[in-house]
Design an enzyme around this catalytic site. Structure first.
Site, PDB file in Angstrom:
ATOM      1  N   LYS A  41       1.269  -0.775   0.368  1.00 27.68           N
ATOM      2  CA  LYS A  41       0.294   0.881   0.080  1.00 27.68           C
ATOM      3  C   LYS A  41       0.987   1.484  -0.088  1.00 27.68           C
ATOM      4  O   LYS A  41       1.628   1.446   0.744  1.00 27.68           O
ATOM      5  CB  LYS A  41      -1.353  -0.014   1.263  1.00 27.68           C
ATOM      6  CG  LYS A  41      -2.077   1.219   0.930  1.00 27.68           C
ATOM      7  CD  LYS A  41      -2.543   1.852   2.201  1.00 27.68           C
ATOM      8  CE  LYS A  41      -1.800   2.916   2.856  1.00 27.68           C
ATOM      9  NZ  LYS A  41      -2.063   4.165   1.943  1.00 27.68           N
ATOM     10  N   GLU A  98      10.500   0.440   9.843  1.00 23.07           N
ATOM     11  CA  GLU A  98      10.969   1.962   9.500  1.00 23.07           C
ATOM     12  C   GLU A  98      10.247   2.877  10.448  1.00 23.07           C
ATOM     13  O   GLU A  98       9.565   3.938   9.669  1.00 23.07           O
ATOM     14  CB  GLU A  98      11.666   1.825   8.423  1.00 23.07           C
ATOM     15  CG  GLU A  98      12.102   0.130   7.945  1.00 23.07           C
ATOM     16  CD  GLU A  98      13.792   0.583   8.332  1.00 23.07           C
ATOM     17  OE1 GLU A  98      14.885   1.294   8.363  1.00 23.07           O
ATOM     18  OE2 GLU A  98      14.880  -0.798   7.719  1.00 23.07           O
ATOM     19  N   CYS A 115      13.592  10.720   6.633  1.00 18.30           N
ATOM     20  CA  CYS A 115      13.690  10.089   8.227  1.00 18.30           C
ATOM     21  C   CYS A 115      14.877  10.428   9.049  1.00 18.30           C
ATOM     22  O   CYS A 115      15.219  10.718   9.939  1.00 18.30           O
ATOM     23  CB  CYS A 115      13.078   8.863   7.376  1.00 18.30           C
ATOM     24  SG  CYS A 115      13.983   7.872   6.535  1.00 18.30           S
ATOM     25  N   GLU A 132      10.827  15.402  14.904  1.00 18.04           N
ATOM     26  CA  GLU A 132      10.907  15.203  13.959  1.00 18.04           C
ATOM     27  C   GLU A 132       9.942  16.345  12.671  1.00 18.04           C
ATOM     28  O   GLU A 132       8.922  16.357  12.997  1.00 18.04           O
ATOM     29  CB  GLU A 132      10.792  14.132  13.199  1.00 18.04           C
ATOM     30  CG  GLU A 132      10.725  13.563  11.861  1.00 18.04           C
ATOM     31  CD  GLU A 132      10.681  12.261  11.690  1.00 18.04           C
ATOM     32  OE1 GLU A 132       9.544  11.320  11.754  1.00 18.04           O
ATOM     33  OE2 GLU A 132      11.457  12.029  10.894  1.00 18.04           O
TER      34      GLU A 132
HETATM   35  P1  NAD Z   1       2.116   7.753   8.333  1.00 18.92           P
HETATM   36  O1  NAD Z   1       2.899   7.020   9.000  1.00 18.92           O
HETATM   37  O2  NAD Z   1       0.972   9.206   8.603  1.00 18.92           O
HETATM   38  O3  NAD Z   1       2.003   6.933   7.145  1.00 18.92           O
HETATM   39  C1  NAD Z   1       2.934   5.451   5.747  1.00 18.92           C
HETATM   40  C2  NAD Z   1       2.652   5.529   5.466  1.00 18.92           C
HETATM   41  O4  NAD Z   1       1.539   4.316   6.639  1.00 18.92           O
HETATM   42  C3  NAD Z   1       0.771   5.519   4.460  1.00 18.92           C
HETATM   43  O5  NAD Z   1       0.957   4.565   3.223  1.00 18.92           O
HETATM   44  C4  NAD Z   1      -0.508   5.851   5.484  1.00 18.92           C
HETATM   45  O6  NAD Z   1      -1.305   5.344   4.627  1.00 18.92           O
HETATM   46  C5  NAD Z   1      -0.627   4.075   6.356  1.00 18.92           C
HETATM   47  N1  NAD Z   1      -1.044   4.342   7.626  1.00 18.92           N
HETATM   48  C6  NAD Z   1      -1.801   5.576   8.554  1.00 18.92           C
HETATM   49  N2  NAD Z   1      -2.899   4.996   9.039  1.00 18.92           N
HETATM   50  C7  NAD Z   1      -2.239   4.119   9.080  1.00 18.92           C
HETATM   51  C8  NAD Z   1      -2.891   2.705   9.761  1.00 18.92           C
HETATM   52  N3  NAD Z   1      -3.252   3.013  11.437  1.00 18.92           N
HETATM   53  N4  NAD Z   1      -2.134   1.435   9.676  1.00 18.92           N
HETATM   54  C9  NAD Z   1      -1.496   0.506   8.383  1.00 18.92           C
HETATM   55  N5  NAD Z   1      -1.484   2.038   8.218  1.00 18.92           N
HETATM   56  C10 NAD Z   1      -1.939   3.222   7.941  1.00 18.92           C
HETATM   57  O7  NAD Z   1       3.395   8.847   7.705  1.00 18.92           O
HETATM   58  P2  NAD Z   1       3.825   9.784   6.296  1.00 18.92           P
HETATM   59  O8  NAD Z   1       3.811  10.870   6.646  1.00 18.92           O
HETATM   60  O9  NAD Z   1       3.319   9.043   4.958  1.00 18.92           O
HETATM   61  O10 NAD Z   1       5.733   9.996   6.175  1.00 18.92           O
HETATM   62  C11 NAD Z   1       6.589   9.906   7.379  1.00 18.92           C
HETATM   63  C12 NAD Z   1       7.265   8.987   8.322  1.00 18.92           C
HETATM   64  O11 NAD Z   1       7.829   8.418   7.743  1.00 18.92           O
HETATM   65  C13 NAD Z   1       7.994  10.135   8.583  1.00 18.92           C
HETATM   66  O12 NAD Z   1       7.719  10.036  10.157  1.00 18.92           O
HETATM   67  C14 NAD Z   1       8.976   9.146   8.047  1.00 18.92           C
HETATM   68  O13 NAD Z   1      10.190   9.985   9.156  1.00 18.92           O
HETATM   69  C15 NAD Z   1       9.126   7.602   8.266  1.00 18.92           C
HETATM   70  N6  NAD Z   1       9.609   7.515   7.509  1.00 18.92           N
HETATM   71  C16 NAD Z   1      10.937   6.444   7.591  1.00 18.92           C
HETATM   72  C17 NAD Z   1      11.842   5.825   6.622  1.00 18.92           C
HETATM   73  C18 NAD Z   1      12.612   4.777   7.801  1.00 18.92           C
HETATM   74  O14 NAD Z   1      13.117   3.696   6.721  1.00 18.92           O
HETATM   75  N7  NAD Z   1      12.731   4.603   8.864  1.00 18.92           N
HETATM   76  C19 NAD Z   1      11.768   6.613   5.791  1.00 18.92           C
HETATM   77  C20 NAD Z   1      10.547   6.997   5.187  1.00 18.92           C
HETATM   78  C21 NAD Z   1       9.888   7.980   6.295  1.00 18.92           C
END
Ligand code: NAD
Length: 505
Positions: free
Chosen positions: A204, A278, A312, A409
């Protein structure tokens, strides 16, 4: 400036009519360019090797953050759609997992090659949907995504050698949820190792950047990947929730915020489902007085302003040795002034659009908190476009460890600068965070690098460079940055179980 234009296709190619629904639009990067590619008006879900209308009947728009113009309508997968995708992946698993490794590798090599052949199209599409500069999608995101498929293709027939005596076996159906900051690259990080190990997947993408994952689905078709091996379901957090809660998953792999990561951990607890997370980060970027200062400034710029700071592992906390603080900050401010912010499709642009309105609000809120708490804000003076979501390169000096900008962050182009006197104090300050994803060190002394790297609680420690990625290098976090590793041989472990007498160390 490159002129953008979206115009109806004169004759939609037959292939696309089969893949997607509704009118097909062509995107022309520049009027004189022959480099056209199509964005469908509406995208279905990729299930069992075909694009299908969602049973939910719901769609939502994905927009270009640089212009706020809608790009396409995207299916919102409901519970029944997710169930259909998992079922397709389950049906495909027995044959795919029994396929000899070298045959699985052939599909991965094919996907990698097609990605490179269609690199311009992917780069343009990612830039339009995400807001990041075309230079980054062209030079980083797309080549690295292809590199991941090449790299894991190489492992597909060598799993026994990767884990001698451990008898590695695939897990089954893997549910994968990814964020919006590196949409294609994150999809590659997830799909390539899972497939190499013999699993089938339901992925997804983030709701605000789904287009390249859907295009990757087309690449899977073009590569002749057996139906159901890769399934792509689009939608918001509700779709993600339905996926991670599905009872037929053997594993969940999630990249995203720490908050959602914790929720997913609770959702899979006690189900015997493998999990890797991650999550977020608040990396310390250390500069010592003996560092090559101009190179360090370049590293700091790359650390925080690459991809608008939507990274991230961004070096968002700059720790500078006290004796060079003023010199470094002056050089950084001068360098910031030369960062070109604007049209992401212009190949000279350094910093593109903030990915979404919500993210812009979050950045503004934290910057206001930084000022209210007494830190000193320095911003590059640059003309920002009237439409779209924009934020200038920003640096805070006079930051205390208690300030929100030092702890939370921001996920934007905002750097918090602090000082240290001794290496011991640098380590203490660097580790004073709930995160542990990455860190950076700039110093001329090799022995100091080793001493520091041993003490930094971070999954990745860059030395005299920052934000460099390679498919062969493992990536992952400690503490609230998650667990498990992606990339390298270690990235295979997350997609295998071990039946042998020897368990991998
Ligand atoms: P997010 O957690 O809001 O969303 C990530 C994904 O999860 C999206 O596809 C979203 O639709 C889905 N999602 C949202 N709620 C959910 C739930 N309850 N159950 C399952 N899936 C759900 O994050 P974001 O705003 O898309 O991305 C930014 C974050 O991602 C930042 O905190 C960043 O640090 C982190 N990030 C981490 C890495 C890493 O490798 N550690 C890499 C990229 C981004």
């Amino acid at each position: 400036m490159v002129k953008h234009d979206t115009k109806p296709a004169e004759a939609p190619p037959d292939e696309r009519r089969e893949l997607t629904f509704g009118k097909v639009w062509n995107y022309a990067p520049a009027p004189e360019s022959t480099d056209h590619f199509a964005i469908a008006e509406r995208y279905g879900l990729f299930v069992g090797g075909e694009f299908k209308k969602p049973k939910s009947g719901e769609y939502f728009a994905t927009i270009n953050p640089a212009t706020e113009q809608p790009l396409a309508e995207i299916a919102q997968a409901g519970d029944a759609d997710v169930a259909a995708a998992v079922s397709a992946a389950r049906s495909a698993f027995p044959a795919w997992s029994k396929l000899p490794g070298d045959e699985r590798a052939r599909y991965l090599y094919r996907i990698a090659r097609i990605l490179l052949e269609r690199a311009r199209e992917f780069a343009c599409l990612e830039t339009l949907d995400n807001g990041k500069p075309i230079r980054e999608t062209r030079d980083v995101d797309v080549p690295l995504a292809a590199q991941h498929f090449f790299y894991y293709a190489g492992w597909a027939d060598k799993l026994d050698l990767a884990f001698p005596g451990a008898r590695p076996r695939p897990l089954g159906v893997v549910g994968q949820v990814i964020p919006w900051n590196f949409p294609l690259l994150m999809a590659a990080w997830k799909i390539a190792p899972a497939l190499a190990c013999g699993n089938t997947v339901v992925l997804k993408p983030a709701e605000t950047s789904p287009l390249t994952a859907l295009r990757l689905a087309e690449v899977c078709q073009q590569a002749g990947l057996p139906p159901g091996v890769v399934n792509i379901v689009t939608g918001d957090g509700r779709t993600g929730q339905a996926l991670v809660r599905h009872q037929d998953l053997a594993k969940v792999a999630f990249t995203g915020s720490t908050e959602v990561g914790k929720e997913i951990q609770r959702a899979v607890a006690g189900r015997g489902v493998e999990l890797t997370l991650e999550l977020g980060g608040k990396a310390a970027h250390l500069v010592f007085e003996d560092a090559a200062i101009d190179q360090a400034v370049e590293g700091v710029v790359r650390g925080i302003f690459f991809n608008q700071g939507h990274v991230c592992c961004a070096g968002s906390r700059l720790l500078v040795q006290e004796s060079i603080h003023d010199l470094l900050v002056d050089k950084l401010k001068a360098r910031m002034q030369r960062i070109r912010v604007g049209d992401p499709m212009d190949k000279n642009t350094d910093m593109g659009a903030i990915h979404s309105k919500a993210q812009l609000q979050r950045i503004r809120e934290l910057v206001a908190a930084g000022e209210a708490e007494g830190a000193c804000l320095h911003q590059a003076t640059c003309a920002l476009p009237g439409k779209g979501f924009w934020f200038p390169p920003s640096v805070f000096t006079g930051v205390a460890s208690s300030h929100r900008i030092a702890r939370e962050e921001v996920f934007g182009p905002v750097l918090a600068v602090q000082t240290f006197r001794t290496p011991e104090e640098a380590v203490e300050k660097a580790n004073n965070t709930s995160y542990g994803l990455s860190a950076g060190i700039w110093t001329d002394k090799g022995a100091r690098i080793l001493w520091l790297a041993e003490r930094m609680k971070a999954g990745v420690v860059w030395n005299n460079t920052f934000n460099r990625f390679d498919a062969a290098a493992p990536f992952g976090g400690y503490k609230e940055s998650g667990f498990g590793r992606e990339g390298g041989r270690q990235g295979l472990r997350a997609y295998l179980r071990f039946d042998g007498a020897l368990q991998p160390g």
